[in-house]
Design an enzyme around this catalytic site. Structure first.
Site, PDB file in Angstrom:
ATOM      1  N   THR A 167       0.832  -1.177   0.000  1.00  0.00           N
ATOM      2  CA  THR A 167       0.000   0.000   0.000  1.00  0.00           C
ATOM      3  C   THR A 167       0.881   1.247   0.000  1.00  0.00           C
ATOM      4  OG1 THR A 167      -1.747  -1.099   1.165  1.00  0.00           O
ATOM      5  CG2 THR A 167      -1.498   1.208   1.671  1.00  0.00           C
ATOM      6  N   ARG A 195     -14.706  -6.747  -0.688  1.00  0.00           N
ATOM      7  CA  ARG A 195     -14.115  -6.427   0.629  1.00  0.00           C
ATOM      8  C   ARG A 195     -13.600  -4.978   0.613  1.00  0.00           C
ATOM      9  NH1 ARG A 195      -8.640  -4.721   2.272  1.00  0.00           N
ATOM     10  NH2 ARG A 195      -8.335  -5.399   4.403  1.00  0.00           N
ATOM     11  N   GLY A 197     -11.341  -2.392   2.862  1.00  0.00           N
ATOM     12  CA  GLY A 197     -10.404  -2.382   3.989  1.00  0.00           C
ATOM     13  C   GLY A 197     -10.419  -1.067   4.745  1.00  0.00           C
ATOM     14  N   ASP A 198      -9.356  -0.841   5.463  1.00  0.00           N
ATOM     15  CA  ASP A 198      -9.240   0.362   6.282  1.00  0.00           C
ATOM     16  C   ASP A 198      -8.986   1.622   5.459  1.00  0.00           C
ATOM     17  OD1 ASP A 198      -6.686  -0.922   5.664  1.00  0.00           O
ATOM     18  OD2 ASP A 198      -5.807   0.805   6.682  1.00  0.00           O
ATOM     19  N   THR A 218      -0.692   1.777   6.904  1.00  0.00           N
ATOM     20  CA  THR A 218      -0.615   0.570   6.082  1.00  0.00           C
ATOM     21  C   THR A 218      -0.516  -0.637   7.005  1.00  0.00           C
ATOM     22  OG1 THR A 218       0.730  -0.669   4.507  1.00  0.00           O
ATOM     23  CG2 THR A 218       1.897   0.929   5.843  1.00  0.00           C
ATOM     24  N   GLY A 219      -1.027  -1.768   6.532  1.00  0.00           N
ATOM     25  CA  GLY A 219      -0.991  -2.976   7.352  1.00  0.00           C
ATOM     26  C   GLY A 219      -2.292  -3.735   7.193  1.00  0.00           C
ATOM     27  N   HIS A 220      -2.534  -4.677   8.076  1.00  0.00           N
ATOM     28  CA  HIS A 220      -3.734  -5.500   7.940  1.00  0.00           C
ATOM     29  C   HIS A 220      -4.975  -4.675   8.257  1.00  0.00           C
ATOM     30  CE1 HIS A 220      -6.374  -9.051   8.806  1.00  0.00           C
ATOM     31  NE2 HIS A 220      -5.864  -9.323   7.622  1.00  0.00           N
TER      32      HIS A 220
HETATM   33  N1  ASP Z   1      -4.259  -1.667   4.702  1.00  0.00           N
HETATM   34  C1  ASP Z   1      -4.429  -2.315   3.427  1.00  0.00           C
HETATM   35  C2  ASP Z   1      -5.723  -3.091   3.445  1.00  0.00           C
HETATM   36  O1  ASP Z   1      -5.964  -3.821   4.381  1.00  0.00           O
HETATM   37  C3  ASP Z   1      -3.316  -3.236   3.054  1.00  0.00           C
HETATM   38  C4  ASP Z   1      -1.912  -2.762   3.300  1.00  0.00           C
HETATM   39  O2  ASP Z   1      -1.701  -1.708   3.852  1.00  0.00           O
HETATM   40  O3  ASP Z   1      -0.972  -3.469   2.932  1.00  0.00           O
HETATM   41  O4  ASP Z   1      -6.465  -3.013   2.511  1.00  0.00           O
END
Ligand code: ASP
Length: 309
Positions: A167, A195, A197-198, A218-220
């Protein structure tokens, strides 16, 4: 201290053969955002410019280079937020758009809404004259290979973090002290169709408020949303913490409370900034006072003149 732009190229683990391109990508994006700021451009113009550059770079999971859904499609999320007015624009699950961050800005500038999704976002793009691109032009060999391997983007398994490149996002403060953030992503690998995401959610994928600062995350995504990571970090700054300490507090809370790994770029209106992460790696770069700082591995920080190759 002003102006400043800080960019991130995703929380994850960049394979060693791609680390050079990853560092170069974030440096080029920070430089281009800084050029905008130096010529008197707004922080919003700078973050959109930097993120557009990263979306166009196939080494990152945004625009061209996005990860694929279970069915092998590209669905992207993006957000922008303006710290002066708290104006925000976002798109989610949008297809066939080369630069979702620019579409998010159009949502902010041209509609009375904060977020448009999927089909509606594409309809809006058409109405705005934003060209649609073939999905194939957004898919790289690398993203197809990872999709074929059927890796799930679960932050808690070492394997899923392997080869995960990120991301993208940016925060900036301009010479007038206005802050802004932008974040753009293809999401997580093998996500279900639809889906969200955040990234396009205010306070999760980003937040900007002139009274406190700006954050891009960025992240999960599922874990980031549970702790509203961007807003949580700004809350700690409101309580008197520095950009760096507040980022670490937010990330530590996310790790202990929901076992999620993430990375952030954060700054305050005075130009203090931080690039912090709990993931194995995060490519980042910051431009300030004609100097470029950048890194990828934990603890890594290189410094050079902004014009040095
Ligand atoms: N935050 C992003 C998502 O979950 C993915 C990522 O940052 O790598 O869509």
């Amino acid at each position: 201290m002003l102006p400043v732009v800080v960019v991130q190229g995703g929380a994850g683990y960049v394979p060693s053969e791609k680390s050079k391109a990853s560092r170069a990508g974030v440096c080029a994006a920070a430089r281009s955002g800084y050029v905008v700021l130096q010529s008197g451009g707004s922080s919003m113009d700078a973050v959109v410019e930097a993120v557009t550059k990263l979306e166009n770079n196939p080494n990152f999971n945004a625009g061209c280079g996005s990860v694929l859904t279970t069915n092998g499609n590209v669905e992207m999320d993006a957000i922008v937020m303006d710290g002066k007015t708290l104006a925000c624009g976002a798109v989610s699950a949008v297809r066939n758009i080369a630069n979702p961050v620019q579409l998010a800005r159009l949502v902010m500038d041209k509609t009375s809404h904060n977020c448009l999704t999927a089909h509606g976002a594409n309809q809006f793009a058409r109405a705005m004259g934003v060209p649609e691109v073939p999905q194939e032009s957004l898919i790289t060999e690398y993203s197809r290979m990872r999709w074929r391997k059927n890796l799930a983007d679960d932050p808690n398994t070492a394997e899923s973090q392997m080869g995960k490149m990120g991301t993208v996002g940016a925060v900036a403060v301009d010479i007038e002290g206005n802050v802004a953030c932008a974040t753009s992503t293809g999401g997580i690998l093998n996500k279900m169709e639809g889906r969200v995401g955040d990234t396009p959610c205010i306070g999760c994928g980003g937040f900007a408020d002139n009274q406190v600062g700006a954050v891009s995350t960025t992240g999960h995504g599922e874990a980031i949303m549970k702790v509203t990571l961007a807003r949580l970090i700004l809350f700690h700054m409101e309580q008197g913490q520095s950009a760096e300490a507040a980022s670490d507090l937010g990330l530590a809370y996310m790790k202990s409370r929901v076992q999620g790994l993430a990375g952030v770029v954060t700054l305050d209106p005075h130009g203090h900034w931080a690039a912090r992460f709990t993931s194995p790696q995060m490519a980042w770069a910051a431009a300030q006072k004609d100097t470029l700082h950048y890194g990828l591995l934990a603890g890594e920080r290189f410094t050079q003149g902004i014009d040095e190759p």
